[in-house]
Scaffold this active site. Structure first.
Site: not given
Ligand SMILES: Cc1cc2nc3c(=O)[nH]c(=O)nc-3n(C[C@H](O)[C@H](O)[C@H](O)COP(=O)(O)OP(=O)(O)OC[C@H]3O[C@@H](n4cnc5c(N)ncnc54)[C@H](O)[C@@H]3O)c2cc1C
Length: 547
Positions: A508-509
């Site tokens: 995830h970012c």
């Protein structure tokens, strides 16, 4: 007996007045009478909440027409303060009473149009008669006077639908301490929770007290009492728990009713009686995306369907489109809009879908004033046909919702969104507009370039053994992170992927974009990897919606 076409319209606002003026333009020879039980016709009900706070300061600006102006321009016979009490289908007459003078009479029609609208739903609890409603200009005058008389509150609004939230914003603007009581776990339940949470936060930041999962059981002289025993001081109480079709005339006349409680009409707005038409909030509409009949009490459809009824009476053989349902709300400078199906509505209707979240800018980031637009799009798994979208943010939400509403109307797919050539200069949009970006992200999901996990699936996936990797910078990770995530910035991933077990990874970012790059890097190294859709921002909004 005269050959002149005689048309009676019941209800002189959105649907009724659109029908009246359109019919006049098509049939100069017709005799058209509009009966309106209230004091005004053709008023701007959508502007009423803003009049309470003087955002709209000039009361007259809400009154778009008067009986005299409508007579002068359109030769309409508009009778206000005049209630239609009965429709006699066999005789083709209506019974009418002037509520000011008490005068009663019978009027005849060749064609009748019912546009009686919707009335506020009132919870069946003791004391509900003290609750005010906001349906017309007279209500707005009453509310304004009551606010002053109460010494500005406090106020309790029962229901967090559109009118409830607009009321809350405008009462807060004029310094009335306001609590909104909502039965469900979020305000505005037409939206998915993670898409409405930011508006809820904005309302709270601006002093609106919101109580969710709360049920009012009684209204006393100065309080609202909730089921859990909470007593809310309430000099002002508002009933805003949605609206129901105001269709008693149609029902009593034996016209066919739909299962939703709205009047049934065909695609020319004809009821089960070929000489009687109906339009607006009193009527149910077939949904374009599920096929099911729905109540969609919105001004656009009321106006459109009023016009269609007039077209049909004039012999034009129009055809109503099925309804998509497009709506937007703003409060304290923050907007949230929806078109088509939400995730919740799609699940309820058994419609299969893919979903994407993204958070692009409202315009080029380097030009001052760009704001984040959070966008959620649903589409069909195999075809990519767009099923719905929601957006929120401080700028550019209306534009993106309107483009996607148009795309749904045209039957476009997420792939088509990539190809839309939208107006661009830095202060208006981006060379890759938010809409184009939705196309790119949707294209990746539709064609299997990337696999995603949704915010509400993450916990279960991690419990099953997935390793969560935060590919943002260390600084971003330290500013707020998802419990259990390992931080390996995307720029270090090529060098450090050996630290990870390739069997089951979720990356995830912040918004999903670097996460997509990370999935492609790890896939190239043989990983089974998925991207957290919409990144940290969507996950966080989801958590906030549960708080
Ligand atoms: C406060 C408020 C804010 C809103 N904001 C928005 C918005 O931002 N966006 C949006 O899309 N929609 C909004 N709406 C909804 C929108 O106004 C309605 O969808 C639209 O007005 C419906 O048109 P209609 O002709 O069906 O009914 P209405 O416009 O409600 O008109 C019905 C009229 O019929 C009259 N009537 C009823 N029965 C009789 C009878 N027996 N005899 C004579 N007259 C009768 C009523 O007095 C009423 O004036 C809002 C509504 C309200 C009340």
């Amino acid at each position: 007996m005269s050959d002149q076409l005689k048309v009676i319209i019941i209800g002189g606002v959105a649907g009724g007045m659109s029908a009246a003026t359109r019919l006049r333009r098509l049939r100069e020879d017709a005799h058209i009478t509009v009966y309106e039980m209230g004091e005004h016709v053709s008023y701007a009900n959508c502007g009423l909440p803003y009049y309470l706070s003087d955002v709209i300061a000039d009361r007259n600006s809400l009154l778009l027409q008067t009986p005299t102006s409508l007579h002068n321009r359109f030769n309409l016979d508009v009778r206000v303060h005049t209630l239609v009490t009965k429709i006699n289908r066999d005789e083709k007459t209506v019974n009418v009473v002037n509520v000011q003078t008490g005068e009663e009479y019978v009027d005849t029609y060749d064609k009748l149009i019912i546009s009686t609208g919707a009335k506020p739903r009132k919870l069946p609890i003791p004391g509900i008669d003290r609750a005010m409603t906001l349906r017309n200009v007279t209500d707005a005058d009453t509310v304004k006077a009551m606010v002053e008389r109460s010494g500005k509150g406090p106020a309790v609004i029962l229901g967090a639908g559109f009118i409830g939230i607009e009321l809350a914003e405008n009462l807060a603007h004029i310094g009335v301490p306001t609590t909104v009581v909502q039965r469900g776990s979020n305000i505005l339940s037409i939206f998915d929770p993670e898409m409405i949470a930011p508006l809820e936060e904005r309302l709270r930041e601006n002093g609106v007290h919101i109580l969710t999962n709360a049920e009012p059981v009684e209204i006393t002289a100065d309080e609202v009492i909730l089921r859990d025993g909470t007593r809310l001081p309430a000099k002002l109480v508002f009933a805003a728990a949605g609206v129901i079709p105001d269709n008693s005339l149609a029902r009593e006349a034996g016209l066919k009713m739909g299962d939703t409680g709205g009047v049934w009409v065909d695609n020319q707005q004809r009821t089960s009686d070929p000489d009687i038409y109906a339009a607006g909030d009193a009527v149910e509409k077939p949904g374009a995306l599920t096929g099911a009949q729905q109540l969609i009490p919105l001004a656009n459809l009321a106006n459109r369907h009023g016009r269609l009824a007039a077209d049909s009476i004039a012999g034009l053989e129009p055809k109503a489109n099925k309804a998509i349902g497009t709506v937007i709300i703003g409060a304290f400078g923050f907007a949230t809009g929806i078109t088509g199906l939400s995730e919740r509505a799609a699940k309820k209707a058994g419609v299969k879908f893919e979903v994407i979240h993204l958070h692009p800018g409202s315009h080029a980031g380097y030009y001052p004033g760009a704001e984040r637009v959070s966008l959620k799009v649903l589409f069909e798994p195999n075809t990519g046909k767009i099923l719905g979208a929601q957006a929120n943010g401080a700028d550019g939400v209306d534009k993106r919702i309107d483009v996607i509403a148009t795309a749904i109307h045209g039957g476009l797919t997420v792939d088509d969104l990539m190809d839309l050539e939208l107006a661009y200069a830095p202060q208006f949009g981006s060379a890759k507009d938010a809409i184009n970006q939705a196309g790119y992200v949707g294209n990746n999901v539709l064609h299997g370039t990337t696999e995603t996990v949704q915010w509400h699936e993450l916990e279960a996936e991690m419990a099953k053994g997935a390793v969560l990797v935060d590919v943002r910078t260390t600084g971003e990770n330290e500013a707020g992170s998802i419990p259990g995530a390992i931080n390996i910035p995307v720029d270090e991933l090529r060098a450090r992927h050996t630290e990870l077990n390739p069997a089951n990874v979720i990356v995830h970012c912040q918004v999903g974009q670097r996460g997509h790059t990370a999935t492609q890097i790890l896939k190239a190294h043989g990983f089974s990897v998925r991207n957290l859709d919409g990144g940290y921002i969507t996950w966080k909004a989801g958590q906030d919606s549960r708080a």
